[in-house]
Each structure stands twice: as structure tokens, then as C-alpha cells.
Write an enzyme that holds these catalytic residues in place. Structure first.
Site, PDB file in Angstrom:
ATOM      1  N   ARG A  58       0.845  -1.218   0.000  1.00 14.33           N
ATOM      2  CA  ARG A  58       0.000   0.000   0.000  1.00 14.33           C
ATOM      3  C   ARG A  58       0.868   1.251   0.000  1.00 14.33           C
ATOM      4  O   ARG A  58       0.489   2.293  -0.528  1.00 14.33           O
ATOM      5  CB  ARG A  58      -0.952   0.001   1.212  1.00 14.33           C
ATOM      6  CG  ARG A  58      -1.789   1.274   1.299  1.00 14.33           C
ATOM      7  CD  ARG A  58      -3.006   1.158   2.205  1.00 14.33           C
ATOM      8  NE  ARG A  58      -2.710   0.598   3.491  1.00 14.33           N
ATOM      9  CZ  ARG A  58      -2.091   1.256   4.498  1.00 14.33           C
ATOM     10  NH1 ARG A  58      -1.716   2.504   4.344  1.00 14.33           N
ATOM     11  NH2 ARG A  58      -1.857   0.654   5.639  1.00 14.33           N
ATOM     12  N   TYR A 111     -15.702  15.095 -15.535  1.00 12.68           N
ATOM     13  CA  TYR A 111     -16.239  13.726 -15.444  1.00 12.68           C
ATOM     14  C   TYR A 111     -17.224  13.649 -14.255  1.00 12.68           C
ATOM     15  O   TYR A 111     -16.888  14.067 -13.139  1.00 12.68           O
ATOM     16  CB  TYR A 111     -15.081  12.731 -15.274  1.00 12.68           C
ATOM     17  CG  TYR A 111     -15.548  11.333 -15.006  1.00 12.68           C
ATOM     18  CD1 TYR A 111     -16.378  10.682 -15.907  1.00 12.68           C
ATOM     19  CD2 TYR A 111     -15.184  10.655 -13.841  1.00 12.68           C
ATOM     20  CE1 TYR A 111     -16.838   9.396 -15.651  1.00 12.68           C
ATOM     21  CE2 TYR A 111     -15.635   9.379 -13.588  1.00 12.68           C
ATOM     22  CZ  TYR A 111     -16.470   8.754 -14.496  1.00 12.68           C
ATOM     23  OH  TYR A 111     -16.931   7.491 -14.240  1.00 12.68           O
ATOM     24  N   ASP A 183      -6.805  17.503 -15.252  1.00 14.37           N
ATOM     25  CA  ASP A 183      -7.083  16.117 -15.646  1.00 14.37           C
ATOM     26  C   ASP A 183      -6.727  16.009 -17.126  1.00 14.37           C
ATOM     27  O   ASP A 183      -7.375  16.600 -17.987  1.00 14.37           O
ATOM     28  CB  ASP A 183      -8.560  15.786 -15.397  1.00 14.37           C
ATOM     29  CG  ASP A 183      -8.886  14.322 -15.705  1.00 14.37           C
ATOM     30  OD1 ASP A 183      -8.220  13.737 -16.582  1.00 14.37           O
ATOM     31  OD2 ASP A 183      -9.823  13.777 -15.096  1.00 14.37           O
ATOM     32  N   LYS A 208      -7.861   4.620 -19.348  1.00  8.70           N
ATOM     33  CA  LYS A 208      -8.139   5.089 -20.705  1.00  8.70           C
ATOM     34  C   LYS A 208      -6.890   4.932 -21.585  1.00  8.70           C
ATOM     35  O   LYS A 208      -6.346   3.851 -21.678  1.00  8.70           O
ATOM     36  CB  LYS A 208      -8.654   6.521 -20.623  1.00  8.70           C
ATOM     37  CG  LYS A 208      -9.727   6.724 -19.546  1.00  8.70           C
ATOM     38  CD  LYS A 208     -10.976   5.945 -19.859  1.00  8.70           C
ATOM     39  CE  LYS A 208     -12.001   5.790 -18.757  1.00  8.70           C
ATOM     40  NZ  LYS A 208     -11.965   6.494 -17.534  1.00  8.70           N
TER      41      LYS A 208
HETATM   42  N1  LCS Z   1     -11.162  11.546 -15.452  1.00  5.85           N
HETATM   43  C1  LCS Z   1     -11.774  11.458 -16.639  1.00  5.85           C
HETATM   44  C2  LCS Z   1     -11.570  12.534 -17.651  1.00  5.85           C
HETATM   45  C3  LCS Z   1     -12.565  10.359 -16.924  1.00  5.85           C
HETATM   46  O1  LCS Z   1     -13.142  10.288 -18.127  1.00  5.85           O
HETATM   47  C4  LCS Z   1     -12.745   9.344 -15.947  1.00  5.85           C
HETATM   48  C5  LCS Z   1     -13.586   8.149 -16.188  1.00  5.85           C
HETATM   49  C6  LCS Z   1     -12.115   9.498 -14.706  1.00  5.85           C
HETATM   50  C7  LCS Z   1     -11.316  10.608 -14.497  1.00  5.85           C
HETATM   51  C8  LCS Z   1     -12.256   8.466 -13.613  1.00  5.85           C
HETATM   52  O2  LCS Z   1     -11.468   7.381 -13.898  1.00  5.85           O
HETATM   53  P1  LCS Z   1     -11.751   5.855 -13.446  1.00  5.85           P
HETATM   54  O3  LCS Z   1     -11.952   5.861 -11.986  1.00  5.85           O
HETATM   55  O4  LCS Z   1     -12.985   5.423 -14.163  1.00  5.85           O
HETATM   56  O5  LCS Z   1     -10.520   5.156 -13.867  1.00  5.85           O
HETATM   57  N2  LCS Z   1     -14.387   8.256 -17.309  1.00  5.85           N
HETATM   58  C9  LCS Z   1     -15.242   7.374 -17.730  1.00  5.85           C
HETATM   59  C10 LCS Z   1     -16.062   7.568 -18.852  1.00  5.85           C
HETATM   60  O6  LCS Z   1     -16.140   8.594 -19.526  1.00  5.85           O
HETATM   61  N3  LCS Z   1     -16.754   6.489 -19.073  1.00  5.85           N
HETATM   62  O7  LCS Z   1     -16.524   5.530 -18.122  1.00  5.85           O
HETATM   63  C11 LCS Z   1     -15.541   6.032 -17.199  1.00  5.85           C
END
Ligand code: LCS
Length: 393
Positions: A58, A111, A183, A208
Site C-alpha cells: 500500500r 467527469y 485532468d 483510458k
Molecule cells: N477523469 C476522466 C476525464 C474520466 O473520463 C474518468 C472516467 C475518470 C477521471 C475516472 O477514472 P476511473 O476511476 O474510471 O478510472 N471516465 C469514464 C467515462 O467517460 N466512461 O466511463 C468512465
């Protein structure tokens, strides 16, 4: 190997490089929760900081460290903190930088859960948040208050594709003593380097583009300076937001082809955007590579490419968009983005469903908005699929 002065494509492959006693060419998965100390003194030294040996996964792990160092170098940052998800990267940053009575100004079309956790959870600890259209920096200036500590922007924003001027935000942040967080998930460090433009913190959902293969969920935070790195690492460790070594191994492998994938995703997206723009069934389209995008010039200045995310509306609104999503065969109807496969989804009822209707409209997330993440398949097949689906919509 010191990769500091080498090119991006070389850094992607070699930075954070790792040596072990066996000469492993690939980074091994250190699937262990804990690490043996040679003696009690060594254990005590690790805990006091006199030794930088590993203690407990961790807190830190050799596989995860390779990923952290690699992405930190790609972003030209001091160091990185890998996390279990993009959301835990975001909450670690919020936890580290905000406190009771403090205020954050954020992009309205951020998001959905990055907004929701502030409105529904951090608000319980007296953290205030305002969400504005950050593509007009005057909105940011108007929203700043005496207790504002953080300016948080997502550019390009999910799912409006709105672009925010990072350099201008950095100037505002400096003037008002704010920490600027960006971000960078949609752009990746291949297309945009927020820290070079004056940001203090950059973060990603590595789920992503960075991983790129739709097989893990993960996140990472990179800071420009040591003090912010230490604060954010503390928050991550104490909240238990760490990545898992196996997850890190997959991200390291996916990351190797980041530049190749992003190039191909983008080459396809430009063609798909031009196809959609002239299609009679399309009501509107937002892609930063099209001159019709409101921040086309800004995107050219601060990004070295316009990526592969497209938002559009179909004539006939939500119903027509639904028919389109139900009629595609090659594109996958799924949330997430930035992978090798083309994905299509409806933000108003899916990724941003938890945002109130009023706030969605204010943020530009209209009911008819369809979001496309263009993959690396043969572009003619992607276009043919959209074409046949549009005929049915
Ligand atoms: N930042 C952005 C720009 C995102 O699009 C997402 C997730 C996150 C942070 C959060 O990341 P995660 O915890 O899912 O790894 N975006 C998503 C979307 O547009 N569709 O499904 C997840």
C-alpha cells in the site's frame, strides 16, 4: 538508464527502467503485500525514512514504482503516485489539497463522479465547490473567493470537448495563490503537457489511453514539485488508494504503445469527424480538430494533436441518438474511452447520469449528446458502421 534528455517515444519505452538480480527485460510483477527486513534496524530505518527500502505494497512496490516514474517523466514532473482508479487519483488530490472551509473551482463538464464526490461527499466536510465553464477564464476569475484553494480543470472536458487555456489558468492560479490541477486523461502526455504550461498537478484515469486495452481500471497523479507529491502520496497511502502490482504490470505493458495508439486513434478520429460533419443526419459535432470547434485555435496552441474523442448530436435528438447506439455493430456500446476499440455511449443517461438535469444543461451536456471514442480499427470499417447506423436513426 537516464532518459531525461531523450525523445518522448524513447521515454515511453525506457523511462522508469528497472534492474533486478536476474536481468529481467520486462518489469516483473512483485505480487507481494509485504517486504522482508534484513534485521530490526533496517525495518526501523525504512519507517523513519533513513532507508528507502520497500515496506508494504500500500505504501510502495517495485512494479508500481516503475509506472510512477515512467509517467512522471512523460509529464515532465517531479514524481508520480499510482492509484487504484482514476477516481481514487482525484479523491487523493482533493483530500490532500482541500480542507474544511476551503473552496474549489472546477470545470462544469468535468467527469460526472469527479463533480459528484465534491457535491455529495466532500460537502459533508464543509468543502465548497463551484463548477463553471472554464473555457472562458473570466468565469473562473468571477468564481474565485477568499477561501479558494484549488483550480481544477479537465481539458478537453468529458464529454463536451470544451478546451480550457492551461497557461491562462496557471497565471490566474499564481495570482490568487491556488493550486492548478489538470485532468489530462483525454489528451495524454503525448498530446499535452500541462506541467510545462504551468500546472502544479496533472492526473489521469490510466484506465483510458495510458493503458489503452480496456482490461484494467487505474489512475495516476504527477506533481511538478516535491511538497505536493509528498502530500498526495500521504493521502493515497492513508486512504488506501494504491494500485495493485498486477494492475501496474498491465499498465506498464499498455503504456509502451501509447504514442503509436494515440497517433492511430487520432488519424482515424480526424477522418470520422470529417465524415460526421458533412453527414445530413448530424445536427452538430464537437471535435477540437475541426475548425467549427469554438476553441480550435487554442487546441492547436496547447496540444500537439487533437485526440480521438468526438461528441455529436443526431437530428431527431435523443431518440435518434438512441437508435444510432442500438444500430452500431462494430462500435461497442459501452462507457470508458481511450482504448484500441471504438466505443460509443450516451453521457446524459450514463457517465453523467448523476449530475442534475439543470447542471447538465449548464455544463453543455445536452440530452442528444452522443460520445464516440475512436479506436484503431480500419477507419473505413468504423465509418461504414456509423453510416449504416445513421441510416436507421
Ligand atoms: N477523469 C476522466 C476525464 C474520466 O473520463 C474518468 C472516467 C475518470 C477521471 C475516472 O477514472 P476511473 O476511476 O474510471 O478510472 N471516465 C469514464 C467515462 O467517460 N466512461 O466511463 C468512465
Amino acid at each position: 538508464m537516464n532518459t531525461k534528455n531523450l525523445g518522448f517515444n524513447t521515454k515511453v519505452i525506457h523511462s522508469g527502467s528497472f534492474e533486478d538480480q536476474f536481468g529481467s527485460a520486462a518489469v516483473p510483477i512483485y505480487q507481494t503485500s509485504t517486504f522482508k527486513f534484513k534485521n530490526a534496524q533496517e525495518g526501523a530505518d525504512c519507517f523513519s525514512g533513513a532507508s528507502d527500502g520497500y515496506i508494504y505494497t500500500r505504501i510502495g512496490n517495485p512494479t508500481i514504482r516503475v509506472l510512477e516514474k515512467n509517467v512522471a517523466e512523460l509529464e515532465n514532473g517531479f514524481d508520480g503516485v499510482a492509484t487504484s482508479s482514476g477516481m481514487s487519483a482525484i479523491t487523493s488530490v482533493y483530500m490532500a489539497l482541500l480542507g474544511s472551509g476551503s473552496h474549489i473551482v472546477s470545470t462544469a463538464s468535468v467527469y460526472g463522479p469527479a463533480r459528484g464526490v465534491l457535491e455529495k461527499d466532500f460537502s459533508r466536510f464543509d468543502v465548497e465547490a463551484d463548477f463553471v465553464s472554464t473555457s472562458d477564464v473570466n468565469n473562473i476569475i468571477s468564481a474565485i473567493k477568499a477561501n479558494t484553494k484549488v483550480l481544477y480543470i479537465e481539458t478537453p472536458a468529458n464529454p463536451t470537448m470544451e478546451i480550457t487555456d492551461i497557461k491562462a489558468c496557471a497565471e490566474i492560479a499564481r495570482k490568487h495563490n491556488l493550486i492548478l490541477v489538470v485532468d489530462n486523461t483525454f489528451a495524454t502526455p503525448y498530446l499535452q503537457k500541462p506541467l510545462d504550461l504551468g500546472a502544479d498537478v496533472v492526473l489521469h484515469s490510466v484506465t483510458k489511453f495510458i493503458n489503452g486495452h480496456a482490461d484494467i481500471v487505474g489512475g495516476i497523479v504527477v506533481t511538478k514539485e516535491k511538497s505536493l507529491y509528498e502530500k498526495i502520496r500521504h493521502a493515497m497511502v492513508y486512504m488506501g488508494c494504491n494500485m495493485d502490482p498486477h494492475q501496474a504490470f498491465l499498465v506498464i505493458r499498455g503504456l509502451k504503445t501509447l504514442a503509436l495508439r494515440v497517433e492511430r486513434n487520432q488519424e482515424n478520429a480526424v477522418k470520422v469527424a470529417h465524415f460526421l460533419e458533412t453527414h445530413p443526419k448530424i445536427a452538430w459535432i464537437k471535435y477540437p480538430g475541426l475548425e467549427s470547434h469554438p476553441q480550435f485555435e487554442l487546441a492547436k496552441q496547447q496540444m500537439s494533436g487533437t485526440g480521438s474523442m468526438i461528441s455529436f448530436g443526431v437530428k431527431g435528438g435523443l431518440e435518434a441518438g438512441r437508435k444510432l447506439m442500438d444500430s452500431v455493430h462494430l462500435a461497442t456500446l459501452a462507457v470508458s474511452l481511450g482504448g484500441v476499440e471504438t466505443l460509443i455511449q450516451h453521457p446524459a443517461s450514463m457517465t453523467h447520469a448523476a449530475v442534475s438535469k439543470e447542471d447538465k444543461l449548464k455544463a453543455g451536456i445536452s440530452d442528444d449528446l452522443v460520445r464516440l471514442s475512436v479506436g484503431i480499427e480500419d477507419v473505413n470499417d468504423i465509418i461504414a458502421d456509423l453510416n449504416q447506423a445513421l441510416e436507421k436513426s
